[in-house]
Scaffold this motif. Structure first.
Motif, mmCIF file in Angstrom:
data_model
loop_
_atom_site.group_PDB
_atom_site.id
_atom_site.type_symbol
_atom_site.label_atom_id
_atom_site.label_comp_id
_atom_site.label_asym_id
_atom_site.label_seq_id
_atom_site.Cartn_x
_atom_site.Cartn_y
_atom_site.Cartn_z
ATOM 1 N N ALA A 1 31.810 35.124 41.216
ATOM 2 C CA ALA A 1 31.454 34.351 40.021
ATOM 3 C C ALA A 1 30.654 33.109 40.396
ATOM 4 N N PHE A 2 31.062 32.455 41.475
ATOM 5 C CA PHE A 2 30.370 31.229 41.900
ATOM 6 C C PHE A 2 28.914 31.532 42.259
ATOM 7 N N GLU A 3 28.685 32.612 42.987
ATOM 8 C CA GLU A 3 27.326 32.969 43.382
ATOM 9 C C GLU A 3 26.470 33.341 42.172
ATOM 10 N N LEU A 4 27.053 34.027 41.194
ATOM 11 C CA LEU A 4 26.320 34.338 39.965
ATOM 12 C C LEU A 4 25.928 33.048 39.248
ATOM 13 N N ILE A 5 26.873 32.148 39.071
ATOM 14 C CA ILE A 5 26.597 30.881 38.377
ATOM 15 C C ILE A 5 25.538 30.083 39.141
ATOM 16 N N GLU A 6 25.657 30.071 40.448
ATOM 17 C CA GLU A 6 24.687 29.355 41.285
ATOM 18 C C GLU A 6 23.269 29.933 41.113
ATOM 19 N N ASP A 7 23.141 31.262 41.102
ATOM 20 C CA ASP A 7 21.845 31.898 40.905
ATOM 21 C C ASP A 7 21.273 31.592 39.522
ATOM 22 N N ILE A 8 22.120 31.638 38.515
ATOM 23 C CA ILE A 8 21.667 31.345 37.152
ATOM 24 C C ILE A 8 21.180 29.900 37.057
ATOM 25 N N GLU A 9 21.917 28.998 37.678
ATOM 26 C CA GLU A 9 21.536 27.581 37.658
ATOM 27 C C GLU A 9 20.141 27.390 38.256
ATOM 28 N N LYS A 10 19.892 28.037 39.383
ATOM 29 C CA LYS A 10 18.584 27.907 40.054
ATOM 30 C C LYS A 10 17.463 28.589 39.271
ATOM 31 N N LEU A 11 17.698 29.828 38.861
ATOM 32 C CA LEU A 11 16.657 30.609 38.189
ATOM 33 C C LEU A 11 16.222 30.009 36.855
ATOM 34 N N PHE A 12 17.189 29.435 36.120
ATOM 35 C CA PHE A 12 16.890 28.931 34.790
ATOM 36 C C PHE A 12 16.861 27.403 34.727
ATOM 37 N N ASN A 13 16.952 26.758 35.911
ATOM 38 C CA ASN A 13 16.900 25.295 35.991
ATOM 39 C C ASN A 13 17.875 24.647 35.001
ATOM 40 N N LEU A 14 19.143 25.013 35.122
ATOM 41 C CA LEU A 14 20.176 24.568 34.181
ATOM 42 C C LEU A 14 20.911 23.333 34.684
ATOM 43 N N ASP A 15 21.437 22.568 33.745
ATOM 44 C CA ASP A 15 22.343 21.473 34.062
ATOM 45 C C ASP A 15 23.766 22.003 33.884
ATOM 46 N N LEU A 16 24.422 22.278 34.989
ATOM 47 C CA LEU A 16 25.790 22.808 34.933
ATOM 48 C C LEU A 16 26.817 21.771 35.378
ATOM 49 N N SER A 17 26.464 20.497 35.280
ATOM 50 C CA SER A 17 27.367 19.428 35.718
ATOM 51 C C SER A 17 28.662 19.397 34.906
ATOM 52 N N ALA A 18 28.656 19.917 33.691
ATOM 53 C CA ALA A 18 29.860 19.931 32.857
ATOM 54 C C ALA A 18 30.762 21.137 33.141
ATOM 55 N N LEU A 19 30.332 22.025 34.008
ATOM 56 C CA LEU A 19 31.109 23.233 34.309
ATOM 57 C C LEU A 19 32.304 22.904 35.195
ATOM 58 N N ASP A 20 33.497 23.215 34.691
ATOM 59 C CA ASP A 20 34.728 23.120 35.475
ATOM 60 C C ASP A 20 35.067 24.557 35.891
ATOM 61 N N PHE A 21 34.628 24.940 37.065
ATOM 62 C CA PHE A 21 34.740 26.318 37.524
ATOM 63 C C PHE A 21 36.180 26.839 37.439
ATOM 64 N N ASN A 22 37.154 26.023 37.815
ATOM 65 C CA ASN A 22 38.557 26.446 37.840
ATOM 66 C C ASN A 22 39.165 26.619 36.447
ATOM 67 N N LEU A 23 38.462 26.176 35.435
ATOM 68 C CA LEU A 23 38.917 26.402 34.068
ATOM 69 C C LEU A 23 38.610 27.834 33.631
ATOM 70 N N HIS A 24 37.581 28.415 34.212
ATOM 71 C CA HIS A 24 37.091 29.720 33.776
ATOM 72 C C HIS A 24 37.356 30.864 34.745
ATOM 73 N N PHE A 25 37.508 30.550 36.031
ATOM 74 C CA PHE A 25 37.629 31.603 37.039
ATOM 75 C C PHE A 25 38.792 31.327 37.978
ATOM 76 N N ALA A 26 39.504 32.400 38.310
ATOM 77 C CA ALA A 26 40.609 32.296 39.256
ATOM 78 C C ALA A 26 40.047 32.339 40.680
ATOM 79 N N PRO A 27 40.756 31.710 41.609
ATOM 80 C CA PRO A 27 40.323 31.828 43.003
ATOM 81 C C PRO A 27 40.576 33.252 43.493
ATOM 82 N N GLU A 28 39.854 33.650 44.533
ATOM 83 C CA GLU A 28 40.071 34.994 45.073
ATOM 84 C C GLU A 28 41.435 35.117 45.739
#
Length: 127
Positions: free
Chosen positions: A33-60
């Motif tokens: 999930a982290f790598e997908l979000i990271e790719d989306i951020e780069k490809l679409f030049n997004l501001d993801l500073s408000a993203l709390d990753f642990n709110l949406h995704f469990a650790p492996e």
């Protein structure tokens, strides 16, 4: 977006819909999930500073520490909307999804305790 999700999840492009949740239906947690979000951020030049990753995704591995985890599942459609807006915003709150994951966590805890108890009994019998 479906191409990126397909690439990172391993799910066939044609099997992905915008209503599918990344974690629950596509199996994307932790690094995937982290790598997908990271790719989306780069490809679409997004501001993801408000993203709390642990709110949406469990650790492996390990325990989920966020008490709100499960209320805000991320769907493919949500990622599309984030790209349109250019920045992260919370998905809709989903109490049904939350209850599903709370039950899964309870089962995981019970299994962990059961396995640990079996190991203790086996060690005790050997000694």
């Amino acid at each position: 977006m479906k191409e990126l999700v397909s690439y990172h999840s391993g799910v066939k492009f044609g099997d992905i819909s915008s209503e599918m949740y990344l974690e629950g239906e596509l199996g994307m947690t932790g690094d995937d999930a982290f790598e997908l979000i990271e790719d989306i951020e780069k490809l679409f030049n997004l501001d993801l500073s408000a993203l709390d990753f642990n709110l949406h995704f469990a650790p492996e591995t390990g325990r989920i520490d966020n008490s709100e985890y499960g209320y805000y599942p991320v769907s493919v459609g949500h990622l599309i909307e984030v790209c349109k807006q250019g920045s992260w915003f919370l998905p809709d709150r989903n109490p049904v999804y939350y209850q599903k994951f709370k039950r899964a966590i309870l089962v995981q805890d019970v299994l962990t305790i059961g396995i640990f108890s079996c190991v203790l009994v086996a060690v005790w019998l050997v000694v």
